[in-house]
Scaffold this motif. Structure first.
Motif, short mmCIF file in Angstrom:
data_model
loop_
_atom_site.label_atom_id
_atom_site.label_comp_id
_atom_site.label_asym_id
_atom_site.label_seq_id
_atom_site.Cartn_x
_atom_site.Cartn_y
_atom_site.Cartn_z
N SER A 15 0.59 -1.10 -0.29
CA SER A 15 0.10 0.08 -0.05
C SER A 15 0.50 1.46 -0.39
O SER A 15 0.15 2.50 0.50
N LEU A 16 2.02 1.71 0.10
CA LEU A 16 3.12 2.31 -0.40
C LEU A 16 2.88 2.93 -1.40
O LEU A 16 2.63 2.12 -2.42
N PRO A 17 2.43 3.97 -1.56
CA PRO A 17 2.83 4.66 -2.62
C PRO A 17 3.50 5.08 -3.51
O PRO A 17 5.26 4.72 -2.90
N LYS A 18 3.77 4.12 -4.98
CA LYS A 18 5.01 4.28 -5.53
C LYS A 18 6.16 5.72 -6.03
O LYS A 18 5.11 6.99 -5.14
N ARG A 19 6.71 5.77 -5.62
CA ARG A 19 7.58 6.19 -5.09
C ARG A 19 7.36 6.87 -7.36
O ARG A 19 7.31 6.48 -8.20
N ALA A 20 8.43 8.09 -7.22
CA ALA A 20 7.97 9.06 -8.57
C ALA A 20 8.53 8.48 -9.56
O ALA A 20 7.70 7.98 -11.14
N TRP A 21 10.47 7.90 -9.95
CA TRP A 21 10.80 6.96 -10.47
C TRP A 21 10.46 6.01 -10.85
O TRP A 21 10.13 5.63 -12.14
N GLN A 22 9.21 5.37 -10.44
CA GLN A 22 9.07 4.36 -10.14
C GLN A 22 7.35 4.49 -11.08
O GLN A 22 6.69 3.93 -11.70
N GLU A 23 6.55 5.48 -11.28
CA GLU A 23 5.47 6.08 -11.66
C GLU A 23 5.98 6.54 -13.65
O GLU A 23 5.40 6.08 -14.29
N SER A 24 7.50 6.86 -13.14
CA SER A 24 8.04 6.90 -14.23
C SER A 24 8.33 5.94 -15.20
O SER A 24 8.09 6.34 -16.43
N LEU A 25 8.20 4.92 -14.49
CA LEU A 25 8.57 3.75 -15.50
C LEU A 25 7.90 3.05 -16.10
O LEU A 25 7.35 2.62 -16.73
N ASP A 168 20.76 -2.25 -15.89
CA ASP A 168 20.29 -0.92 -15.10
C ASP A 168 20.03 -1.03 -13.74
O ASP A 168 19.18 -1.10 -12.97
N PRO A 169 21.41 -0.90 -12.81
CA PRO A 169 21.42 -1.13 -11.51
C PRO A 169 20.34 -0.56 -10.27
O PRO A 169 19.70 -1.40 -9.73
N LEU A 170 19.86 0.91 -10.54
CA LEU A 170 19.07 1.19 -10.68
C LEU A 170 18.01 0.92 -10.74
O LEU A 170 17.13 1.88 -10.07
N SER A 171 17.48 -0.35 -11.11
CA SER A 171 16.31 -0.54 -12.16
C SER A 171 15.78 -1.26 -10.46
O SER A 171 14.57 -1.11 -10.21
N VAL A 172 16.95 -1.41 -9.61
CA VAL A 172 16.38 -2.38 -8.22
C VAL A 172 15.98 -1.79 -7.05
O VAL A 172 16.86 -0.28 -6.85
N VAL A 173 15.36 -2.02 -6.91
CA VAL A 173 14.66 -0.78 -5.47
C VAL A 173 16.08 -0.55 -4.50
O VAL A 173 16.98 -1.39 -4.15
N ASP A 174 16.25 0.24 -3.46
CA ASP A 174 17.07 0.88 -3.05
C ASP A 174 16.95 0.16 -1.47
O ASP A 174 17.88 -0.24 -0.88
N GLU A 175 16.09 -0.80 -1.48
CA GLU A 175 16.01 -1.88 0.46
C GLU A 175 17.11 -2.54 -0.11
O GLU A 175 18.02 -3.21 0.71
N PRO A 200 19.78 8.48 -13.90
CA PRO A 200 19.80 9.22 -13.20
C PRO A 200 19.49 10.84 -14.39
O PRO A 200 18.73 11.52 -14.17
N VAL A 201 19.84 10.29 -15.81
CA VAL A 201 20.07 10.63 -16.90
C VAL A 201 18.82 10.91 -17.30
O VAL A 201 17.24 11.60 -17.46
N VAL A 202 18.13 9.92 -17.34
CA VAL A 202 17.02 9.55 -18.04
C VAL A 202 15.17 9.48 -17.35
O VAL A 202 14.60 9.81 -17.79
N ILE A 203 15.66 8.95 -15.93
CA ILE A 203 14.74 9.74 -15.20
C ILE A 203 15.43 10.22 -13.82
O ILE A 203 15.32 9.45 -13.49
N PRO A 204 15.54 11.54 -14.13
CA PRO A 204 16.09 12.72 -12.32
C PRO A 204 15.68 12.27 -11.47
O PRO A 204 16.59 12.43 -10.92
N SER A 205 14.59 11.86 -11.27
CA SER A 205 13.50 12.19 -9.80
C SER A 205 14.13 10.16 -9.68
O SER A 205 13.97 10.30 -7.71
N ARG A 206 14.87 9.66 -10.33
CA ARG A 206 15.10 8.49 -9.19
C ARG A 206 17.07 8.74 -8.49
O ARG A 206 16.71 8.21 -7.49
N VAL A 207 16.99 9.98 -8.66
CA VAL A 207 17.52 10.35 -7.36
C VAL A 207 17.35 11.48 -6.13
O VAL A 207 17.22 12.55 -6.59
#
Ligand SMILES: *Cc1c(COP(=O)(O)O)cnc(C)c1O
Ligand code: SF4
Length: 337
Positions: A15-25, A168-175, A200-207
């Motif tokens: 139920s946690l809201p998706k983070r901005a970068w996940q919405e972008s994906l 892309d390793p940043l496809s994997v969640v930060d947890e 970071p370039v394609v979806i800057p909100s990942r940072v």
């Protein structure tokens, strides 16, 4: 309307809201037809057959930097599948990755560095990708993979540097990365962590703060290797993201691939490198294309590549000049041209 009640059978995590970068994906464009429609281009420009084994995938953020109505746009050419890809020229595994696999996505080709294929997922699909045919299914990331990697790294004291790659390793969640980072902090011989990413370039909100959390908690020095091929990829949001990473003490490098029709002129390379160093991003490598099947139309002759670099030296400071390299199978390093 606000929905505040969570049914008890729904786990908190779900139920946690998706983070901005996940919405972008989630909202990314997934077909050449849709891409052409959004950019006012004739649908004949795309070749759906080219998308069969490697679908189109572009974020809205990247799309916003493409000029509408221009079939030669250097960003468009990186992402739109065309009939040129149907040629059977080229190889399926051009850099002989298979030979270097140590199991579970562990690749070790060079001394002191281990590269982890952490996921097959990316923030964008680049048509020239040398791993477009890589058998990612055999290296999926899970909790067990993390433990396997940490054990492998801990056992070999010659490993000074861990490189997260993919996909892309940043496809994997930060947890997940948080856990990996905690494990790395226990291994004294790991001095550096390198992350190769286009996110970071394609979806800057990942940072965001969660990413910065684990990156800044690492004992190892952190290098982020971005992948920008053309100056037009850097808009204001990208430059702000650079500043955020810089403030966090992360060193930024860039690697690009030399691509016909995208960045194969002196002017384009000079603009790219100048813009990078103005934002304290050091141009690291300029790669000659790996001869992968479906991307041979991007190839630039070695002679032309060398002359661009030579001319570049007469225009920019030494630290702005990327090393022109090719990956040659079975060599102990990237090969300078
Ligand atoms: C490219 C690559 C590296 C990194 O090489 P550097 O020259 O250090 O950037 C490491 N491992 C593998 C398997 C690679 O392909
Ligand atoms: S982001 Fe990297 S791995 Fe993914 S498609 Fe592009 S070049 Fe390939």
């Amino acid at each position: 309307m606000t929905e505040i009640l969570t049914p008890s059978h729904v786990s908190l995590k779900a139920s946690l809201p998706k983070r901005a970068w996940q919405e972008s994906l989630k909202n990314a464009i997934r077909s050449g037809r849709e891409l052409c429609r959004r950019l006012d281009l004739a649908p004949e420009l795309c070749a759906p057959e080219a998308e069969d084994d490697f679908p189109v995938f572009v974020s809205e953020e990247f799309l916003s930097r493409i000029s509408p109505g221009n079939p030669s746009d250097p960003l468009l050419r990186q992402v739109l599948g065309t009939s040129q890809e149907l040629s059977t020229e080229g190889l399926l595994d051009p850099v002989d990755d298979e030979a270097a696999v140590r199991g579970n996505g562990i690749l070790q080709k060079y001394s002191g560095r281990v590269l982890l294929i952490t996921t097959g997922a990316c923030a964008i699909h680049c048509r020239y990708c040398f791993r477009r045919h890589y058998p990612y299914q055999s290296s999926q990331l899970g909790k067990t993979a993390i433990q396997t990697w940490l054990n492998y790294i801990a056992k070999d004291p010659t490993i000074e540097e861990v490189i997260l790659s993919g996909g892309d390793p940043l496809s994997v969640v930060d947890e997940t990365w948080q856990e990996f980072a905690a494990g790395l902090n226990q291994i004294p011989h790991v001095q550096r962590l390198r992350v190769h990413t286009r996110f970071p370039v394609v979806i800057p909100s990942r940072v965001d703060s969660k990413l910065l959390d684990w990156l800044t908690n690492l004992k190892a020095a952190v290098y982020l290797v971005l992948h920008i091929n053309h100056a037009q990829e850097m808009d204001r949001s990208v430059r702000e993201m650079f500043a955020t990473l810089r403030r966090a003490g992360i060193t930024l490098l860039n690697q690009a691939v030399l691509l016909r029709g995208v960045n194969d002129t002196l002017q384009m390379q000079a603009d790219l490198c100048r813009m990078l160093i103005n934002d304290q991003v050091i141009p690291y490598y300029l790669h000659q294309l790996d001869p992968v099947r479906g991307a041979m139309h991007f190839q630039v002759e070695d002679e032309k590549a060398r002359s661009i670099i030579q001319e570049l030296r007469t225009q920019l400071p030494g630290y702005a000049i990327p090393q022109l390299v090719q990956e040659v199978a079975k060599q102990p390093s990237k090969t300078p041209l």
